[in-house]
Design an enzyme around this catalytic site. Structure first.
Site, PDB file in Angstrom:
ATOM      1  N   HIS A  56       0.867  -1.181   0.000  1.00  0.00           N
ATOM      2  CA  HIS A  56       0.000   0.000   0.000  1.00  0.00           C
ATOM      3  C   HIS A  56       0.905   1.232   0.000  1.00  0.00           C
ATOM      4  O   HIS A  56       2.018   1.207   0.531  1.00  0.00           O
ATOM      5  CB  HIS A  56      -0.874   0.026   1.248  1.00  0.00           C
ATOM      6  CG  HIS A  56      -1.977  -0.963   1.242  1.00  0.00           C
ATOM      7  ND1 HIS A  56      -3.127  -0.787   1.971  1.00  0.00           N
ATOM      8  CD2 HIS A  56      -2.133  -2.146   0.603  1.00  0.00           C
ATOM      9  CE1 HIS A  56      -3.936  -1.809   1.783  1.00  0.00           C
ATOM     10  NE2 HIS A  56      -3.341  -2.661   0.966  1.00  0.00           N
ATOM     11  N   GLU A  58       0.850   3.953   1.730  1.00  0.00           N
ATOM     12  CA  GLU A  58       1.261   4.431   3.059  1.00  0.00           C
ATOM     13  C   GLU A  58       2.407   3.606   3.628  1.00  0.00           C
ATOM     14  O   GLU A  58       3.366   4.152   4.179  1.00  0.00           O
ATOM     15  CB  GLU A  58       0.097   4.378   4.051  1.00  0.00           C
ATOM     16  CG  GLU A  58      -1.102   5.196   3.669  1.00  0.00           C
ATOM     17  CD  GLU A  58      -2.172   4.357   2.967  1.00  0.00           C
ATOM     18  OE1 GLU A  58      -1.834   3.651   1.982  1.00  0.00           O
ATOM     19  OE2 GLU A  58      -3.331   4.411   3.395  1.00  0.00           O
ATOM     20  N   CYS A  89      -2.694  -0.012   7.406  1.00  0.00           N
ATOM     21  CA  CYS A  89      -1.917   1.222   7.285  1.00  0.00           C
ATOM     22  C   CYS A  89      -2.056   2.086   8.532  1.00  0.00           C
ATOM     23  O   CYS A  89      -1.078   2.695   8.982  1.00  0.00           O
ATOM     24  CB  CYS A  89      -2.329   1.974   6.029  1.00  0.00           C
ATOM     25  SG  CYS A  89      -1.874   1.070   4.517  1.00  0.00           S
TER      26      CYS A  89
END
Length: 166
Positions: A56, A58, A89
Site C-alpha cells: 500500500h 502508506e 496502514c
C-alpha cells in the site's frame, strides 16, 4: 505558507503519485511523507504489480521515510494520502509515531480513521495522531471513481467480446 495552503500543496503531490498508480493499472492511491516542509518519501499503490498485499502507498512511504531519517520513529513528519487509511496502514502509522495524517477521500469500504473505526485517535493506544480529512477530497475521490468506472466498463466489454466469440 499557511497550514491549509501547505496541506493542499502536499496533497497535490500525493495526487500525482496516485495518478502514477492509475496509469499502470493500480488503484490510484498516492502518499507522501513530509519532514520540515520537505518531501522525504513519495509512493503509490503497487499491490497488483508486486502481487504483495502490503504494498500500500502508506506502508511503502513509511518504509522509505524510515530509511531517510534513520529511525523507525517518524515523530516530526506528516503523512499525506489520497484515501483514508485501512486498518493495516493505520496500524503502521501508529507504530511509526507519525504525529499528523492528512487524507483526501473517505474509504467507505475499509477506512479506519473515521469510517469504520477511529484508530488514529483512539486514546487506548500509546500514540494518537492529529488528523485532517477532506483535503482535495473531491479530486481524490474522482480519481478513484473514474478508475473503478473504467475498470467495470473494461470488464463488461471483455465479457461481451467473449460471449460474441462463442
Amino acid at each position: 505558507m499557511e497550514t491549509l495552503e501547505k496541506d493542499r500543496y502536499f496533497m497535490l503531490e500525493a495526487i500525482e503519485e496516485a495518478k502514477k498508480a492509475g496509469a499502470i493499472g493500480e488503484v490510484p492511491i498516492g502518499a507522501v511523507i513530509v519532514h520540515n516542509d520537505e518531501i522525504i518519501a513519495r509512493t503509490h499503490n503497487l499491490r497488483e504489480t508486486t502481487q504483495n498485499a502490503v504494498t500500500h502507498a502508506e506502508l511503502m512511504a513509511i518504509q522509505d521515510a524510515c530509511d531517510v531519517v534513520g529511525s523507525w520513529r517518524l515523530e516530526e513528519t506528516t503523512l499525506y494520502v489520497t484515501l483514508e487509511p485501512c486498518p493495516m496502514c493505520a496500524g503502521a502509522i501508529l507504530q511509526s509515531r507519525i504525529p499528523r495524517v492528512v487524507y483526501g477521500a473517505r474509504d467507505p469500504k475499509g477506512g479506519c480513521v473515521h469510517t469504520f473505526y477511529e484508530l488514529l485517535s483512539d486514546s487506548r493506544f500509546n500514540h494518537i495522531c492529529e488528523v485532517t480529512e477532506g483535503v482535495l477530497g473531491e479530486e481524490c475521490g474522482k480519481l478513484l471513481s473514474d478508475f473503478f468506472r473504467a475498470l467495470r466498463e473494461r470488464k463488461k466489454a471483455e465479457k461481451l467480446a467473449k460471449s460474441n466469440d462463442k
